[in-house]
Design an enzyme around this catalytic site. Structure first.
Site, PDB file in Angstrom:
ATOM      1  N   ASP A  12       0.866  -1.180   0.000  1.00 10.89           N
ATOM      2  CA  ASP A  12       0.000   0.000   0.000  1.00 10.89           C
ATOM      3  C   ASP A  12       0.903   1.231   0.000  1.00 10.89           C
ATOM      4  OD1 ASP A  12       0.841   0.411   2.612  1.00 10.89           O
ATOM      5  OD2 ASP A  12      -1.154   0.367   3.505  1.00 10.89           O
ATOM      6  N   CYS A  69       3.244  -2.850   3.993  1.00 18.38           N
ATOM      7  CA  CYS A  69       2.376  -1.715   4.334  1.00 18.38           C
ATOM      8  C   CYS A  69       3.154  -0.878   5.349  1.00 18.38           C
ATOM      9  CB  CYS A  69       1.014  -2.171   4.851  1.00 18.38           C
ATOM     10  SG  CYS A  69       1.029  -3.133   6.373  1.00 18.38           S
ATOM     11  N   HIS A 102      10.256 -23.004  10.560  1.00 18.65           N
ATOM     12  CA  HIS A 102       9.332 -23.672  11.480  1.00 18.65           C
ATOM     13  C   HIS A 102       7.858 -23.533  11.111  1.00 18.65           C
ATOM     14  CE1 HIS A 102      12.317 -23.930  15.119  1.00 18.65           C
ATOM     15  NE2 HIS A 102      12.782 -24.509  14.016  1.00 18.65           N
ATOM     16  N   HIS A 137       7.667 -29.869  12.874  1.00  9.45           N
ATOM     17  CA  HIS A 137       7.040 -28.594  12.501  1.00  9.45           C
ATOM     18  C   HIS A 137       5.909 -28.801  11.497  1.00  9.45           C
ATOM     19  CE1 HIS A 137      10.046 -26.648  14.847  1.00  9.45           C
ATOM     20  NE2 HIS A 137      10.997 -27.281  14.166  1.00  9.45           N
TER      21      HIS A 137
HETATM   22  C1  RB5 Z   1      -1.921   3.025   6.201  1.00  5.57           C
HETATM   23  O1  RB5 Z   1      -1.900   4.321   6.675  1.00  5.57           O
HETATM   24  C2  RB5 Z   1      -1.494   2.059   7.290  1.00  5.57           C
HETATM   25  O2  RB5 Z   1      -2.538   1.901   8.176  1.00  5.57           O
HETATM   26  C3  RB5 Z   1      -1.114   0.739   6.669  1.00  5.57           C
HETATM   27  O3  RB5 Z   1      -0.046   0.942   5.800  1.00  5.57           O
HETATM   28  C4  RB5 Z   1      -0.655  -0.347   7.600  1.00  5.57           C
HETATM   29  O4  RB5 Z   1       0.342   0.114   8.448  1.00  5.57           O
HETATM   30  C5  RB5 Z   1      -1.681  -1.081   8.324  1.00  5.57           C
HETATM   31  O5  RB5 Z   1      -1.411  -2.026   9.062  1.00  5.57           O
END
Ligand code: RB5
Length: 153
Positions: A12, A69, A102, A137
């Site tokens: 993202d 993210c 694992h 595992h």
């Molecule tokens: C986006 O602002 C942020 O919430 C996303 O990148 C992430 O960290 C969510 O877990």
């Protein structure tokens, strides 16, 4: 070292710089990359990207996945809702290695606001180059799969 042929990647807006650097690095390693975006700095809901990468792994289009993210956590929570996915949010080397050894994790989730690009690339290499140990595992991973199969809907 094992040879991974195809890796699915996505991010993202919290992970774009890292994702692009990871894609470049993987291509330099002659690993085929399925890049599910995003491709420019626009705000996006991370579950939409997580599900694309997760589905490509379940469908066998890629062997392993990388999701980035802001924290790595949202991506891991979303990806783990897909049956067959074991996604691990890691920010240091030991976890990135042992979640393959694992847990037989098939997606590594990274936080673009947690670690630098250099560390991210090191964790990706460690994740891709570590093979599941199996043995006891495997039994534990099978227990996770059983839990997953009991889920409704
Ligand atoms: C986006 O602002 C942020 O919430 C996303 O990148 C992430 O960290 C969510 O877990």
């Amino acid at each position: 070292m094992i040879s991974i042929l195809k890796v699915a990647v996505g991010c993202d807006h919290g992970g774009l710089e890292h994702k692009d650097a990871i894609v470049k690095h993987l291509r330099e390693r002659n690993i085929e990359v399925l890049d599910f975006g995003i491709y420019e700095a626009v705000s996006v809901d991370y579950p939409k990207i997580a599900v694309k990468v997760a589905n490509s792994i379940v469908a066998g289009e890629a062997e392993l996945g990388i999701l980035v993210c802001g924290t790595g956590i949202g991506m891991s929570l979303a990806a783990n809702k897909i049956n067959g996915i074991r996604a691990a949010a890691c920010s240091e080397h030991f976890s990135a290695k042992y979640t393959r050894l694992h847990n037989n994790s098939n997606i590594l989730c990274l936080g673009g606001r947690v670690i630098g690009v250099g560390t991210a690339i090191e964790l990706v290499d460690l994740f891709l180059d570590t093979e599941f140990e199996g043995g006891r595992h495997q039994r534990r991973v099978d227990m996770i799969t059983e839990l997953e199969n009991k889920k409704e809907g």
